[in-house]
Write an enzyme that holds these catalytic residues in place. Structure first.
Site, mmCIF file in Angstrom:
data_model
loop_
_atom_site.group_PDB
_atom_site.id
_atom_site.type_symbol
_atom_site.label_atom_id
_atom_site.label_comp_id
_atom_site.label_asym_id
_atom_site.label_seq_id
_atom_site.Cartn_x
_atom_site.Cartn_y
_atom_site.Cartn_z
ATOM 1 C CG HIS A 128 -5.714 0.397 0.371
ATOM 2 N ND1 HIS A 128 -6.456 -0.269 -0.581
ATOM 3 C CD2 HIS A 128 -6.612 0.825 1.295
ATOM 4 C CE1 HIS A 128 -7.736 -0.243 -0.249
ATOM 5 N NE2 HIS A 128 -7.858 0.417 0.896
ATOM 6 C CD GLU A 129 -5.880 2.405 4.709
ATOM 7 O OE1 GLU A 129 -6.607 3.421 4.685
ATOM 8 O OE2 GLU A 129 -6.347 1.255 4.672
ATOM 9 C CG HIS B 213 -8.748 5.423 1.738
ATOM 10 N ND1 HIS B 213 -9.963 5.476 1.092
ATOM 11 C CD2 HIS B 213 -8.513 4.114 2.002
ATOM 12 C CE1 HIS B 213 -10.438 4.247 0.962
ATOM 13 N NE2 HIS B 213 -9.585 3.399 1.495
ATOM 14 C CD GLU C 100 -11.390 0.558 -0.828
ATOM 15 O OE1 GLU C 100 -10.572 -0.385 -0.756
ATOM 16 O OE2 GLU C 100 -11.530 1.401 0.082
#
Length: 489
Positions: free
Chosen positions: A254-255, A258, A284
């Site tokens: 997830h990160e 980003h 996101e």
């Protein structure tokens, strides 16, 4: 030197100072000694005073009057400089400085209150943060809605009413899907304990697998996983759980979404207004498509099953199909960041309604815990067992990020649109992902969205990349198809 060149030089220096401030925040979450919080609050306040003075400097207004852009990029730079200047000029310097100090201190008090399961210890400073954010919102709103003024920081040109409309369209289908899935037998989960050092070794391999450049970034541990920085210094954090390695691996992926967005922005935009992700909703969309549509898909989980088996040996799941079901298991839980795809957006809707009520004065801080617990039980069907699983679980409100939460679900909506386009553009996507090869997917995202940074408005860049106006329908259709297949609905 032209007015445009002078303006861009000033903007780059301001952006560099902003990156320094961000690095202080990263350090506070990862390395800073616990006893340093008060001093760090003073440091953050001091640099915020410098940043606010620069962002509201009258010279910017003077230069904007005569600066001329020679192309689309220059016009976009001027647009963003003007928008930021007008916004900064509405917030008094003393208020900006006080907010920086109070939210820095509040972050430490939140962490301690969360560890102690003591809501009462956190409420006084949260009350102060809310009062300051209302004051800031009033300055920015010019008589309009306070909450809409706050959303503008994270998702420009979007209102609370527009978000509420999207959420109202999503809620019935999500609630129905959740109900049908939870009536079925849950897949078997992983068993045993998973060594922390081995988790971190594999999680760094996952980061590289998804294209995260470790020469310009690093992976550390934090209570709440996050991404920080831009351009040539983009850092991410994750966390470990001895009995739940997915917490670590999927927080990392997830990160990385980003982080890759920031790393892949065109180098010509470095330390300029266009050199960051255009909005938190678009940001996101990258973290969620990396984590879910790619990372939790059947093809990639087959590869991850083999990797985990090699690192950890037998962990209670016999084959790739069982592993795919375990990764996508839908079950009751309290924590937003650990929620499955079916229920995640319901967590966001809860926070959206509560923080909107706080800003509008319809809910008082003293009523927050009870309101949270009541709403959670109504939405999920069981009671919150402790504050760290309830209103103390997220860091956002302690640091004043009101208006941020709804962008998480907007990101899911955007990701749904992008994934439809990605599948059409990369017809052999699953064959590549099944071998742990993500380059075709991540390159498509980089080329069609990430490289543009802040060049286009949020909804514009999603429409350009996906070929459709943002809509919740692709996300809902994807979720219903995926989980109907897994659970035999």
């Amino acid at each position: 030197m032209t007015a445009f060149d002078e303006l861009m030089g000033f903007a780059r220096e301001t952006a560099a100072l902003g990156e320094i401030s961000g690095r202080l925040g990263w350090d506070q979450e990862t390395m800073m000694p616990r006893g340093s919080a008060a001093q760090r609050g003073q440091e953050m306040s001091a640099i915020e005073a410098v940043l606010h003075a620069r962002r509201s400097d009258p010279r910017i207004g003077e230069l904007l009057e005569t600066a001329q852009a020679s192309d689309e990029v220059g016009a976009a730079q001027l647009r963003e400089i003007r928008r930021a200047y007008e916004r900064a000029g509405k917030v008094p310097a003393d208020l900006a400085k006080t907010l920086a100090r109070v939210t820095s201190e509040a972050q430490g008090k939140w962490a301690q209150a969360r560890a102690d399961e003591d809501v009462a210890a956190f409420l006084p400073v949260l009350e102060e943060v809310v009062a300051l954010k209302r004051e800031e919102g009033a300055a920015l709103a010019n008589g309009g809605t306070l909450y809409d003024a706050m959303i503008e920081d994270y998702e420009p040109n979007t209102t609370g009413d527009e978000i509420a409309t999207i959420f109202e369209a999503m809620r019935p289908r999500l609630v129905n899907l959740r109900s049908r899935v939870l009536e079925k037998a849950a897949p078997k989960g992983v068993t045993g304990t998973f060594d922390e050092s081995k988790q971190m070794k594999l999680t760094r391999k996952l980061a590289k697998t998804f294209g995260y450049d470790m020469n310009r970034g690093r992976v550390d541990k934090a209570v709440h996983p996050f991404s920080s920085g831009s351009g040539q210094d983009v850092r991410i954090t994750t966390r470990t759980n001895p009995t739940d390695p997915f917490n670590c691996f999927y927080s990392t992926i997830h990160e990385v979404g980003h982080g890759c967005y920031e790393q892949n922005i065109d180098d010509q935009y470095l330390l300029t207004p266009l050199g960051r992700g255009v909005s938190m909703g678009v940001h996101e969309s990258q973290s969620r498509i990396y984590e879910n549509q790619l990372g939790r898909g059947r093809a990639f989980t087959g590869w991850l099953f083999e990797e985990m088996s090699e690192v950890f040996g037998d962990f209670g799941i016999a084959d790739a199909d069982g592993f795919y079901a375990a990764v996508n298991k839908v079950n009751n839980g309290y924590i937003r960041t650990e929620a499955d795809e079916v229920q995640y957006n319901l967590h966001i809707m809860l926070r959206f309604d509560l923080e909107r009520a706080l800003m509008q004065g319809d809910l008082q801080v003293s009523e927050l815990e009870a309101a949270w617990n009541d709403r959670f039980e109504a939405d999920f069907g069981y009671a919150v067992d402790k504050p760290s699983n309830g209103c103390l679980q997220d860091v956002h409100w302690s640091v004043g990020l009101f208006g941020y939460f709804p962008t998480y679900s907007l990101g899911n909506v955007y990701a749904g649109c992008l994934f439809e386009a990605l599948k059409s553009s990369v017809p052999n996507l699953d064959a590549q992902l099944s071998k742990g090869e993500t380059n075709a997917a991540t390159s498509w995202l980089s080329d069609n969205l990430q490289r543009h940074g802040g060049l286009y408005a949020p909804r514009e860049v999603i429409e350009k990349a996906s070929g459709m106006a943002p809509s919740e329908l692709p996300l809902l259709n994807y979720l219903e198809a995926k989980f109907s297949e897994i659970y035999g609905l």
